[in-house]
Design a protein around this motif. Structure first.
Motif, short mmCIF file in Angstrom:
data_model
loop_
_atom_site.label_atom_id
_atom_site.label_comp_id
_atom_site.label_asym_id
_atom_site.label_seq_id
_atom_site.Cartn_x
_atom_site.Cartn_y
_atom_site.Cartn_z
N SER A 83 -8.33 -41.54 -22.28
CA SER A 83 -7.43 -42.96 -22.32
C SER A 83 -6.12 -42.79 -21.70
O SER A 83 -5.28 -42.80 -21.96
N PRO A 84 -6.25 -42.84 -20.28
CA PRO A 84 -5.05 -42.79 -19.47
C PRO A 84 -4.25 -44.02 -19.69
O PRO A 84 -4.75 -45.11 -19.78
N SER A 85 -2.94 -43.74 -19.48
CA SER A 85 -2.06 -44.85 -19.53
C SER A 85 -1.80 -45.68 -18.22
O SER A 85 -0.93 -46.56 -18.19
N ALA A 86 -1.95 -44.84 -16.97
CA ALA A 86 -1.67 -45.27 -15.68
C ALA A 86 -2.63 -44.49 -14.81
O ALA A 86 -3.16 -43.64 -15.04
N VAL A 87 -3.01 -45.34 -13.82
CA VAL A 87 -4.05 -44.74 -12.79
C VAL A 87 -3.11 -44.81 -11.39
O VAL A 87 -2.63 -45.58 -11.04
N VAL B 149 2.41 -52.00 -6.82
CA VAL B 149 1.87 -51.42 -8.07
C VAL B 149 1.28 -52.62 -8.61
O VAL B 149 1.34 -53.92 -8.26
N ALA B 150 0.23 -52.46 -9.41
CA ALA B 150 -0.81 -53.66 -10.03
C ALA B 150 -0.10 -54.36 -11.06
O ALA B 150 -0.44 -55.49 -11.18
N SER C 120 3.31 -55.76 -20.98
CA SER C 120 3.31 -55.92 -19.86
C SER C 120 4.49 -57.13 -19.62
O SER C 120 4.85 -57.68 -20.35
N ALA C 121 4.95 -56.96 -18.27
CA ALA C 121 6.13 -58.22 -18.16
C ALA C 121 5.91 -58.62 -16.60
O ALA C 121 6.43 -59.67 -16.35
N CYS C 122 5.52 -57.61 -15.75
CA CYS C 122 5.82 -58.34 -14.17
C CYS C 122 4.35 -58.15 -13.46
O CYS C 122 3.42 -58.05 -14.15
N GLN C 123 4.38 -59.08 -12.36
CA GLN C 123 3.24 -59.09 -11.68
C GLN C 123 3.32 -57.93 -10.33
O GLN C 123 4.35 -57.17 -10.48
N SER C 124 2.01 -58.22 -9.56
CA SER C 124 2.03 -57.16 -8.54
C SER C 124 3.17 -57.29 -7.42
O SER C 124 3.56 -58.39 -7.16
N PHE C 125 3.71 -56.17 -6.98
CA PHE C 125 4.69 -56.34 -5.99
C PHE C 125 4.99 -54.94 -5.40
O PHE C 125 4.48 -53.81 -6.19
N SER C 126 5.63 -54.88 -4.70
CA SER C 126 6.19 -53.50 -4.06
C SER C 126 7.23 -52.70 -5.02
O SER C 126 8.20 -53.38 -5.70
N VAL D 188 -0.61 -47.75 -7.80
CA VAL D 188 -0.26 -47.39 -9.22
C VAL D 188 -0.86 -48.57 -9.90
O VAL D 188 -0.34 -49.71 -9.54
N TYR D 189 -1.64 -48.39 -10.98
CA TYR D 189 -2.29 -49.55 -11.52
C TYR D 189 -1.99 -49.39 -13.22
O TYR D 189 -1.98 -48.19 -13.94
#
Length: 502
Positions: free
Chosen positions: A71-75, A3-4, A14-20, A49-50
């Motif tokens: 205007s997507p909320s996720a890619v 996840v990005a 937003s709360a988290c950084q990139s990780f599995s 997922v981004y």
């Protein structure tokens, strides 16, 4: 699956950084109110997922035209065809809209109706695999035209693709799809043998001409499913040589240039299969600081220089410049300024609405009227001064021989479209651009004497009716509506040039 950025809520704080998604910290540190983490275990290891606060999101979600963009909320980048099916099932379970991305140039204003939801970006499904017998190839749903052209050419093969290198192979094909080789082989869609398609309910099906859906997918396919791969007919390269004449004329030569095109190239609908006429009107201040110039191309296959019968009538008109070139099929996009590195392939935050119309020939009086209106609107410091007018004159013999598809306008010889380029600056400028584009198209349409406007779906603005995009015959509209009700009764695929309301 990586996840990005993680999610705090569907509102995307937003709360988290990139990780599995399988990282043990996920459950302890990251809020779960959105439940997007439920998607992870359902997808392959290669899926991505981004979210909006990731560095990749703006690039992946950017459109070629910023006018009323979705205007997507996720890619989500699926890693396999099965991933696409799982994403659609997931979106349906969560009551989320979804929209597929796979290249550039889709600019319909109807796309802006997607105000949230999941972008399914097919960029990773870009394989091109030639079958052992060499008569077909399987092309992934995210493969660009350039990818297909280059892979096939390296193997001594070719097929009909879109002319611009940065469009996907399938995007144009689902709307019919014009290309350099259509005079021999027909449209992009005419090459299709079978396709894997994810339907509105998330099922992944392989269909071919035995399916009632096949007719609709070949010309109105954006309304019925996500094609994750297609088996397409390919051909041995017959001619490695191609030649082009690039001629530039001043605006006072409009009548003469297009009369010559009618007389010596179109020839009342008998344009040879090996010849293409193609032109732009645009501002080139170094050549003419006051008015748009006419850049006229004569392209011919199988020769090292364009036949004098086609080029000499234009030389006699006194062009400002004339430049012959020779090369191969792979040079065509660069010659006409639509290769992958060219400006028309860049996503720069500009609005790029087009207003297409099919014509049978150039109406000389209308060409003059529309040139004058266009020149007045784009010269000098106009906010539209980077706009251009496109005239695409492909041979049509191969197109007219096919009929079993939803593409309705097989007997049209010219595809014409003003492209109004500008930096977005509020609704007033958007209205001015739309008024200009519609006015230019209306001039050309009135000159045809036809009641119904015929427009190419892949260039559409978004105001066109279903009849204008898919044909006015009642049986066509009835058939499309019947298939829509059968395969997409809830209208999941209704953002790109939707057919009549279900």
């Amino acid at each position: 699956m990586e996840v990005a950025a993680a999610i705090a809520a569907w509102a995307w704080t937003s709360a988290c950084q990139s990780f599995s998604l399988h990282h043990p910290w996920w459950h302890g540190l990251c809020p779960r109110s959105v439940e997007l983490h439920d998607l992870g275990p359902r997808l392959s290891a290669g899926a991505r997922v981004y979210l909006p606060n990731s560095t990749e999101f703006p690039v992946l979600s950017a459109r070629w035209s910023a006018l009323k963009a979705p205007s997507p909320s996720a890619v989500v980048l699926p890693g396999t065809e099965e991933d696409v099916a799982e994403i659609v099932k997931y979106a349906n379970e969560k009551h989320l809209p979804f929209l597929t991305y796979n290249g550039a140039h889709g600019a319909l204003t109807s796309l802006g109706q997607m105000s949230h939801g999941i972008e399914i970006n097919l960029a990773q499904l870009n394989e091109v695999e030639i079958a052992e017998e060499g008569r077909t190839a399987t092309v992934g749903g995210g493969a660009l035209s350039k990818t297909v052209i280059d892979k096939l050419w390296q193997s001594g093969k070719q097929t009909v693709t879109g002319t611009c290198e940065c469009v996907s192979y399938l995007g144009p094909g689902l709307g019919g799809g014009h290309g350099w080789l259509q005079g021999y082989h027909g449209l992009i869609a005419d090459q299709f043998v079978s396709m894997n398609v994810v339907l509105a309910d998330g099922s992944l099906e392989k269909i071919d001409a035995s399916s009632d859906l096949w007719w609709a997918m070949n010309g109105a396919g954006h309304n019925f499913g996500i094609v994750t791969s297609v088996e397409t007919t390919i051909y041995d390269i017959e001619h490695h040589d191609w030649a082009i004449e690039t001629l530039i004329f001043s605006g006072d030569k409009v009548e003469a240039v297009y009369q010559a095109a009618n007389d010596h190239i179109l020839k009342n609908g008998t344009q040879p299969s090996d010849v293409i006429n193609w032109s732009y009107w645009l501002n080139v201040p170094q050549i003419d600081p006051h008015n748009p110039v006419i850049i006229f191309y004569i392209i011919q296959e199988g020769v090292k220089t364009v036949n004098p019968a086609y080029k000499e009538p234009f030389y006699g008109l006194g062009p400002l410049s004339a430049e012959p070139s020779r090369g191969s099929y792979t040079d065509l996009a660069a010659w006409t300024g639509i290769d992958i590195a060219a400006m028309p392939c860049q996503k720069l935050g500009h609005a790029n609405p087009r207003f297409p119309i099919y014509l049978e020939s150039y109406n000389i009086e209308a060409q003059r009227r529309v040139y004058d209106v266009f020149a007045d609107a784009v010269r000098g410091s106009s906010p539209f001064n980077n706009s251009m007018f496109q005239f695409e004159g492909y041979p049509t013999q191969g197109v007219g021989t096919r009929s079993e598809s939803a593409f309705a306008f097989r007997n049209s010889h010219l595809l014409v479209a003003p492209l109004i380029n500008y930096l977005p600056d509020g609704s007033k400028r958007d209205r001015e651009a739309a008024d200009l584009g519609h006015h230019l198209r209306d001039i050309l349409h009135k000159a045809t004497g036809q009641e119904q406007l015929h427009a190419y779906v892949n260039y559409a603005y978004g105001s066109e009716t279903s009849e204008q995009l898919y044909g006015e015959e009642k049986w066509r509209q009835d058939k499309l509506l019947h298939l829509k009700r059968k395969y997409d009764p809830e209208g999941k695929f209704s953002y790109y040039a939707p057919i009549a309301q279900i």
